[in-house]
Scaffold this active site. Structure first.
Site, mmCIF file in Angstrom:
data_model
loop_
_atom_site.group_PDB
_atom_site.id
_atom_site.type_symbol
_atom_site.label_atom_id
_atom_site.label_comp_id
_atom_site.label_asym_id
_atom_site.label_seq_id
_atom_site.Cartn_x
_atom_site.Cartn_y
_atom_site.Cartn_z
ATOM 1 N N MET A 52 0.805 -1.203 0.000
ATOM 2 C CA MET A 52 0.000 0.000 0.000
ATOM 3 C C MET A 52 0.845 1.263 0.000
ATOM 4 O O MET A 52 0.487 2.246 -0.638
ATOM 5 C CB MET A 52 -0.856 -0.038 1.271
ATOM 6 C CG MET A 52 -1.855 1.055 1.379
ATOM 7 S SD MET A 52 -3.342 0.566 0.509
ATOM 8 C CE MET A 52 -4.556 0.951 1.746
ATOM 9 N N ARG A 92 0.456 4.188 -2.467
ATOM 10 C CA ARG A 92 0.040 5.555 -2.099
ATOM 11 C C ARG A 92 0.878 6.598 -2.819
ATOM 12 O O ARG A 92 0.364 7.606 -3.295
ATOM 13 C CB ARG A 92 0.117 5.738 -0.579
ATOM 14 C CG ARG A 92 -1.009 5.017 0.129
ATOM 15 C CD ARG A 92 -0.963 5.102 1.643
ATOM 16 N NE ARG A 92 -2.210 4.516 2.155
ATOM 17 C CZ ARG A 92 -2.538 4.395 3.431
ATOM 18 N NH1 ARG A 92 -1.706 4.793 4.376
ATOM 19 N NH2 ARG A 92 -3.695 3.864 3.776
ATOM 20 N N TYR A 135 -9.189 6.576 -3.179
ATOM 21 C CA TYR A 135 -8.664 5.203 -3.064
ATOM 22 C C TYR A 135 -7.249 5.122 -2.487
ATOM 23 O O TYR A 135 -6.601 6.130 -2.302
ATOM 24 C CB TYR A 135 -8.858 4.400 -4.344
ATOM 25 C CG TYR A 135 -8.224 4.818 -5.642
ATOM 26 C CD1 TYR A 135 -7.220 5.752 -5.739
ATOM 27 C CD2 TYR A 135 -8.648 4.201 -6.825
ATOM 28 C CE1 TYR A 135 -6.660 6.054 -6.955
ATOM 29 C CE2 TYR A 135 -8.099 4.501 -8.055
ATOM 30 C CZ TYR A 135 -7.099 5.426 -8.113
ATOM 31 O OH TYR A 135 -6.545 5.725 -9.315
ATOM 32 N N GLU A 136 -6.828 3.925 -2.155
ATOM 33 C CA GLU A 136 -5.568 3.697 -1.416
ATOM 34 C C GLU A 136 -5.536 4.453 -0.094
ATOM 35 O O GLU A 136 -4.493 4.976 0.313
ATOM 36 C CB GLU A 136 -4.344 4.086 -2.253
ATOM 37 C CG GLU A 136 -4.148 3.310 -3.523
ATOM 38 C CD GLU A 136 -4.048 1.813 -3.319
ATOM 39 O OE1 GLU A 136 -3.685 1.382 -2.215
ATOM 40 O OE2 GLU A 136 -4.349 1.080 -4.279
ATOM 41 N N GLY A 137 -6.657 4.486 0.601
ATOM 42 C CA GLY A 137 -6.739 5.252 1.840
ATOM 43 C C GLY A 137 -7.181 6.660 1.519
ATOM 44 O O GLY A 137 -6.433 7.418 0.888
#
Lengths: 570, 570
Positions: free
Chosen positions: A293, A297, A432-434
């Site tokens: 991740m 990010r 997305y991705e947090g």
């Protein structure tokens, strides 16, 4: 020309911000000579502009289609993807031991940026593959690495990240997908995952799904999650994709943008025949996921740069061609190109400045990936910059895309113009991705206190040692003051202030890097003149804006809880 | 319930900001009793929520279609429009002499707000009709008024504004459509107009096009433009629509949003048989256009309120229902509704605050329309507030719609959720009826100097007399300082600073009005608690942000012209 690869700018930021020459001075990256860097950037630019950019609108208007045999990509995509594999564009940063070129991650990021500027939805496929490579490289067994990495490195096989379930979005720990041990070391995987980008497609020979799931009796929450490698097709004795592994694409989403990227609902093990292998230790899934991740990010932050660059180029081109109205006070009242009007120029200058700031921020963070193995300070720096790069660069991508529409006036709202697509595409990147809110929470919750505050303090110190402009120095001081207070504040107060603080700190970092670039752009050529003017604009106009966030970054949470949830609907 | 009409809030802002009781104390508006106001707001709310809101998504996904017989609206729209006409919702602010109710414009705006919150694209039809009514009321002959106003007042016929041509967007003076005198006082109209909202549709018996064109030998530029009334169907001896007037819809645009509104390319006089009547004097078209345009600008500002309210309600509802993650530091680690998380709450609070700020700004400006006939100071106030209401309220609508997506997370990017539609719909509002850059130019170019600066100075003085918060007072002082400097600055410097200055001044006005509302919300009930908390957030967090724009509002144009147009592409 659909777009002009920003080769000179990329090279300059690699030199000035990423300090790629220092990397090339190490044994590991000695191949990264100046000539090779130029060749990579230029080659990627030619490939992306020539083969991927022309497919961008087709992907938007006539995107991937779900069929009972799986997802079919739009016309031209499978071939353009094969050309990407054959050109070796996926191998730049992939590990040399597994068929990659082992060049710096930050150089691979520059290549990915160019691909995404050409076609952001398409470039998401390689972006996700990078995450899968990282996860296997750091947590896979030698056998897993040998079986999968060479094919992921070239891009012959693509990777996916399977985290989200309907009830488990930002709260990953709420996921329910199951992994039952078979007895031979493998697991039977079952469950449904949503929002899986490139979860299925017809461009590669295999798709390597990295799937978070729970083993029987695993603890609740994030402590009971394990990571599994689940190929679409199982490998035969020769390592070739063979039997279908019972991973079905159930539907694809109807999204506002990023249409070239199929966002899939995947169903694992409907027929009880989906086999996965554990990656890393059982219940160690969160750690493995973060490996995958974190770089993802950075690469989502890079999408902010991609869309910013694409939107800026399009708007500049339009503004130079569109003739409308005379300049105010013009003696001959002759209509001019709208780029000559002050407020249009302000928008274009802002677009250039924010795009360059985003690029500097993301490249700086990405260049730390190349240093973490040998440098603990770089590890801290990477950790603290990651939420900034992800959140702020994507915020900037959205701002720039919106300005791009505005420069086009009414034409910007018409789909055929193309400016609207950037605006629609960009909107997913803060999510997305947090989500960017999660990034802000990460900054104040984990990163401020990292290494007893050293990660934050050294960043402040490094900025202060180099920054010159008075407003920038004031901003750095304000960041230090707020950051120190938040580090020991009550959790709610910390979170309430997190987003404005993240923006302030990001602008401080960008201001620091833009000022450095202006100093280093000391030649008397067009490019350097451009860099100096754009950096001056950033320092003079954008840095002071961030000071306006000081009140919000200092406000306690109580002000937000004056209202009950019911009263929000009053 | 697709949305809850904001009746209490509307009434409160009508009382506190628009001071509608003062209007009701005049002979002209004596009908506007408190009971009647409540009945209008509630009735409009029921109608809009019951009949227009349910059509919103259909209009987005399956919008108007071009056919060789003209534009066909989506299923349900013609009937819902007839119900609007029969309910008398178009007549609220229309002149009593021509079948309207003659109630305050600001009350009609509140009704239009509700319709647009339910269905923004649909509500553009009545919005444009308001402009046509204004133009005829102020510049039409008694015969024209008698023939057209009664049908426009009810909405049986709709109105359009025909300004833009392919080469003439913001530069209206560049238009080329022609009007040749026939000899009987009428004109033959020819030319092509683009971006004509509701330029054709099948909901009304006639469409009244107001068209800017040039008569033979007219001076170049804006001084040679005349306004013509061009019905789709000519009126027979009984005043009924009869012969087709040779106005053809050539195509409709494929837009990013606002799909329920057909944006037409209209061709006038292809067969040499399009007859128009002059409205106002020959070559007096710009003045007549501004009559029509100015109120239209307020109503576009109102669209910012509409989309803000709709997006906020949807996000609040989602955030109260979506369960995800425990609060930080929660002892039981029980997942909660996301509205309980500080950063989500910050976003929702910001959405509420910006929407309420936009409403206050637009209502204040609109309430001046009701005062201009008897009050010269109100005329100045209307003039200076119009660019603020149009530009800032639409900027806020966009910001709020974007936050609405963010609150929804991944679901926000999926079209079926509905949050994305608001974001797409909102994006046109900073563009049409004069881009927000044009509004900023109007503010610094015409409005700052209006009545020898009195329009600006009295606004500053009124704010200062009432404002209490220290940051707000600082902002008012900063606006005064910048405004005075810009009033006498070089044209380029003025324009370069115009947009940041417009934002600063708008936030000052909103802060002033939010503070006043907090003071007046002195009851101990839920609504007043909500108002006080939201206003406090605005004052504490949003007002200080605007101070961050001071540097940009003070920067000279030179910094923008460091780069040649060529170097922008470097």
């Amino acid at each position: 020309m659909p777009f002009t690869p920003a080769v000179r700018e990329q090279r300059f930021v690699l030199d000035t911000v990423a300090r790629i020459a220092d990397l090339a001075a190490t044994d590991r990256f000695e191949a990264a000579t100046p000539d090779l860097i130029d060749a990579v950037l230029e080659g990627a630019g030619q490939f992306a502009a020539g083969e991927w950019a022309p497919l961008n609108r087709e992907g938007d208007t006539n995107g991937p289609k779900w069929t009972s045999e799986g997802v079919k990509m739009p016309a031209g995509y499978p071939q353009a993807y094969r050309d990407y594999v054959e050109g070796g564009w996926g191998t730049i940063g992939a590990p040399a031991d597994f068929g990659g070129q082992g060049l710096p991650f930050v150089l691979a990021s520059a290549v990915l940026e160019t691909l995404g500027t050409a076609n952001m939805g398409f470039a998401l496929a390689p972006t996700l593959t990078v995450g899968a490579i990282e996860a296997l490289l750091h947590h896979g067994t030698p056998e897993q690495q040998a079986a999968y990495l060479p094919h992921l490195a070239t891009g012959e096989w693509t990777g996916t990240m399977n985290l989200t379930e309907p009830q488990a979005g930002s709260d990953v720990g709420a996921l329910k997908s199951r992994a039952e041990p078979v007895g031979d070391g493998t697991f039977k995987i079952s469950g449904t995952k949503i929002f899986i980008s490139f979860g299925d497609h017809d461009m590669a020979d295999n798709i390597v799904h990295l799937v978070l799931a729970r083993t029987p009796g695993a603890p609740e929450g994030t402590r009971g999650i394990s990571l599994f490698l689940v190929p679409k097709y199982r490998l035969d004795a020769n390592g070739k994709p063979s039997a279908f592994n019972d991973v079905r694409v159930v539907s694809i989403e109807h999204k506002m943008g990023l249409h070239a990227s199929p966002t899939c609902v995947l169903s694992f093990g409907d027929n009880g025949d989906c086999i996965g292998e554990l990656i890393g230790p059982e219940n160690g899934g969160m750690r493995a996921m973060f490996t995958m991740m974190n770089n993802a990010r950075l690469n989502v932050g890079l999408q902010g740069v991609q869309v910013g660059e694409a939107a800026t180029q399009k708007a500049v081109e339009f503004a130079r061609e569109r003739i409308q109205s005379a300049r105010a006070g013009s003696p001959d009242k002759k209509p001019v190109a709208i780029i000559e009007h002050p407020d249009v120029r302000r928008m274009l200058m802002r677009m250039k400045a924010q795009t360059q700031a985003a690029r500097a921020l993301v490249y700086l963070a990405s260049s730390m990936v190349d240093r973490v193995d040998t440098d603990d300070a770089a590890k801290d720096r990477l950790e603290i910059l990651t939420p900034l790069a992800k959140a702020h660069a994507t915020d900037l991508g959205n701002e720039v895309a919106s300005l791009g529409i505005q420069v086009h006036g009414g034409m910007g709202f018409i789909e055929e113009t193309g400016a609207a697509q950037f605006f629609r595409d960009a909107r997913i990147t803060p999510i997305y991705e947090g989500t960017n809110g999660i990034q802000a929470a990460d900054l104040v919750g984990r990163k401020l206190g990292l290494s007893n505050g050293a990660a934050f303090n050294t960043l402040i110190a490094d900025m202060r040692a180099e920054a010159n402009d008075a407003a920038l120095r004031t901003l750095i001081n304000a960041c230090e003051e707020v950051g120190r207070r938040l580090a020991t504040a009550d959790a709610d107060d910390r979170l309430a202030a997190s987003y404005p603080f993240l923006t302030m700190l990001s602008v401080a970092v960008c201001g620091w890097l833009m000022e450095r670039q202006a100093r280093d752009a000391d030649a008397n050529d067009d490019f350097c003149r451009m860099k100096r003017a754009v950096a001056a604009f950033y320092i003079e106009q954008i840095v002071p804006e961030a000071l306006g966030l000081h009140a919000a970054a200092s406000a306690p949470a109580a002000s937000l809880y004056e209202l009950s949830a019911d009263l929000f609907a009053a």
